[in-house]
Design a protein around this motif. Structure first.
Motif, short mmCIF file in Angstrom:
data_model
loop_
_atom_site.label_atom_id
_atom_site.label_comp_id
_atom_site.label_asym_id
_atom_site.label_seq_id
_atom_site.Cartn_x
_atom_site.Cartn_y
_atom_site.Cartn_z
N GLU A 27 0.83 -1.22 0.00
CA GLU A 27 0.00 0.00 0.00
C GLU A 27 0.85 1.25 0.00
O GLU A 27 0.57 2.21 -0.73
CB GLU A 27 -0.94 0.01 1.21
CG GLU A 27 -2.23 -0.74 0.95
CD GLU A 27 -3.27 -0.49 2.04
OE1 GLU A 27 -3.35 0.65 2.54
OE2 GLU A 27 -3.98 -1.45 2.39
N ARG A 28 1.90 1.25 0.82
CA ARG A 28 2.79 2.42 0.86
C ARG A 28 3.46 2.61 -0.49
O ARG A 28 3.57 3.72 -1.00
CB ARG A 28 3.86 2.23 1.96
CG ARG A 28 3.35 2.50 3.36
CD ARG A 28 4.51 2.66 4.35
NE ARG A 28 5.30 1.43 4.52
CZ ARG A 28 4.96 0.45 5.36
NH1 ARG A 28 3.90 0.55 6.12
NH2 ARG A 28 5.71 -0.62 5.46
N ASP A 29 3.89 1.49 -1.09
CA ASP A 29 4.54 1.56 -2.40
C ASP A 29 3.60 2.08 -3.48
O ASP A 29 4.01 2.78 -4.40
CB ASP A 29 5.08 0.18 -2.80
CG ASP A 29 6.31 -0.24 -1.98
OD1 ASP A 29 6.76 0.58 -1.15
OD2 ASP A 29 6.80 -1.37 -2.17
N LEU A 30 2.32 1.72 -3.36
CA LEU A 30 1.34 2.17 -4.36
C LEU A 30 1.13 3.69 -4.27
O LEU A 30 1.01 4.37 -5.29
CB LEU A 30 0.01 1.43 -4.18
CG LEU A 30 -0.03 0.01 -4.74
CD1 LEU A 30 -1.27 -0.73 -4.28
CD2 LEU A 30 0.03 0.00 -6.28
N ASN A 36 5.27 9.14 -7.96
CA ASN A 36 6.51 9.08 -8.76
C ASN A 36 6.31 8.61 -10.20
O ASN A 36 7.28 8.30 -10.88
CB ASN A 36 7.53 8.16 -8.07
CG ASN A 36 7.83 8.60 -6.66
OD1 ASN A 36 7.74 9.79 -6.35
ND2 ASN A 36 8.17 7.66 -5.80
N ASN A 37 5.04 8.54 -10.60
CA ASN A 37 4.78 8.19 -12.01
C ASN A 37 5.31 6.83 -12.43
O ASN A 37 5.92 6.69 -13.49
CB ASN A 37 5.44 9.24 -12.91
CG ASN A 37 4.39 10.04 -13.62
OD1 ASN A 37 3.45 9.45 -14.19
ND2 ASN A 37 4.51 11.35 -13.58
N GLU A 38 5.09 5.83 -11.60
CA GLU A 38 5.63 4.50 -11.91
C GLU A 38 4.67 3.63 -12.72
O GLU A 38 4.99 2.51 -13.09
CB GLU A 38 6.01 3.78 -10.60
CG GLU A 38 7.20 4.43 -9.90
CD GLU A 38 7.38 3.97 -8.47
OE1 GLU A 38 8.20 4.58 -7.76
OE2 GLU A 38 6.71 3.01 -8.04
N ARG A 61 0.28 -1.18 -16.00
CA ARG A 61 1.55 -1.84 -15.64
C ARG A 61 2.25 -0.98 -14.61
O ARG A 61 2.16 0.24 -14.66
CB ARG A 61 2.45 -1.98 -16.89
CG ARG A 61 1.86 -2.91 -17.96
CD ARG A 61 1.82 -4.35 -17.48
NE ARG A 61 1.24 -5.29 -18.44
CZ ARG A 61 -0.01 -5.72 -18.39
NH1 ARG A 61 -0.85 -5.26 -17.47
NH2 ARG A 61 -0.45 -6.61 -19.26
N TRP A 62 2.93 -1.65 -13.68
CA TRP A 62 3.64 -0.94 -12.61
C TRP A 62 5.12 -1.30 -12.63
O TRP A 62 5.48 -2.45 -12.45
CB TRP A 62 3.01 -1.28 -11.26
CG TRP A 62 3.65 -0.64 -10.07
CD1 TRP A 62 4.51 0.44 -10.05
CD2 TRP A 62 3.48 -1.02 -8.69
NE1 TRP A 62 4.86 0.75 -8.78
CE2 TRP A 62 4.25 -0.12 -7.91
CE3 TRP A 62 2.74 -2.02 -8.04
CZ2 TRP A 62 4.30 -0.20 -6.53
CZ3 TRP A 62 2.79 -2.10 -6.66
CH2 TRP A 62 3.57 -1.19 -5.92
#
Ligand code: C2E
Ligand code: CA
Ligand code: CA
Ligand code: CA
Length: 279
Positions: A27-30, A36-38, A61-62
């Motif tokens: 969740e934090r990474d999302l 950060n436009n990943e 896609r991530w």
């Protein structure tokens, strides 16, 4: 009573704690990914029987900074458990609509429809209609080129509300497709009440064509039903010539799957368009 008391201790199961930690990290990474436009959209072309490209489904896609490419199968369900899905969903919609707007002046692309997946939580949002319409207006995307994919279960969370919201968007020209069609275990009566344009035959049935006769019957039935309801029908997950021939024989008109093309980044999709016939 004692036995129950002991079971309660599984709260401290280290395995379970690890799962909870991993989920919290995801969740934090999302959140960071949005900032950060990943994320990137991939495009999977949709073909007529004559091999013309009429549109594409956009699939997120991530690019995770440490883990590399993370599948939507892994992160969409996590996002759907919180407000994250609204933000990701909005990003997808906006990016797709920006692309539709950019294609307006390009003859090879100006008639392409983009299919965007909409989560149940997104459709349930009170402001969803206003949000979609403002994204369309802000980007300048032609409304009739946007197709929203909803699953049966998404629609059925609250049928009356779904019908009302879809109706409002439909009135502005937005199209609707039922994704994974045939996998829901619902009454078909609601089908005629929804403002639909397309049924998308789930890939699980397509996969079993020639292998499991009952799935062949289901495919035929869906195609027949779509025709009788005046709806377009598209097959997803088409991987073999045999599957395509069976589908064509029974009247399916649109195709999506690895047999034709896998989901590709925008640049590859643009190249493909230049090499493919448009209707
Ligand atoms: P879906 O909407 O049913 O999308 C079809 C999936 O099948 C995609 O997986 C696609 O890459 C894959 N596929 C396409 N052709 C073939 C084929 O010939 N054979 C096989 N075996 N698979 C094929 P993907 O891209 O991994 O997406 C998985 C799911 O994640 C999607 O299933 C959808 O439910 C969800 N998803 C993807 N992008 C988004 C998005 O932007 N928003 C939302 N809410 N969900 C998304
Ligand atoms: Ca889909
Ligand atoms: Ca699907
Ligand atoms: Ca699916």
């Amino acid at each position: 009573v004692k036995a129950h008391g002991r079971n309660d201790l599984c709260f401290f199961d280290p395995q379970m704690q690890a799962t909870i930690n991993a989920r919290a990290q995801l969740e934090r990474d999302l959140h960071a990914a949005l900032k950060n436009n990943e994320f990137e959209l991939y495009y999977q072309p949709q073909y007529t029987l004559q091999g013309q490209v009429v549109g594409a489904e956009v699939l997120i896609r991530w690019h995770h900074p440490e883990r590399g490419m993370v599948s939507p199968i892994e992160f969409i369900s996590v996002a759907e458990e919180s407000e994250l899905i609204m933000h990701i969903g909005q990003w997808v919609l906006r990016t797709a609509c920006e692309q539709l707007a950019a294609w307006r002046t390009q003859p090879a692309a100006s008639a392409l429809q983009l299919s965007v997946n909409l989560s149940a939580r997104q459709l349930q949002q009170r402001e969803i209609v206003a949000q979609v319409l403002s994204i369309l207006e802000e980007t300048g995307a032609p409304t009739h080129l946007l197709k929203l994919e909803l699953t049966e279960s998404t629609v059925l969370v609250n049928v009356d509300e779904s019908i009302a919201k879809m109706g409002q968007l439909k009135a502005q020209g937005v199209h609707f497709s039922v994704d994974d069609f045939g996998t829901g275990h619902s009454s078909l009566a609601y089908l005629t009440q929804l403002p639909l344009d397309q049924l998308k035959i789930d890939q699980s049935f397509v996969r079993n064509i020639g292998l499991k006769p009952t799935d062949g019957v289901i495919v035929q039935t869906i195609i027949g039903m779509a025709r009788n309801l005046g709806l377009e029908v598209i097959a997803e997950g088409v991987e073999t010539q045999l599957q395509q021939e069976f589908l064509a024989e029974h009247g399916c008109t649109l195709y999506q799957g690895y047999l034709f093309c896998k989901p590709v980044p925008l640049t590859a999709f643009t190249t493909l368009l230049a090499q493919t016939q448009q209707p």
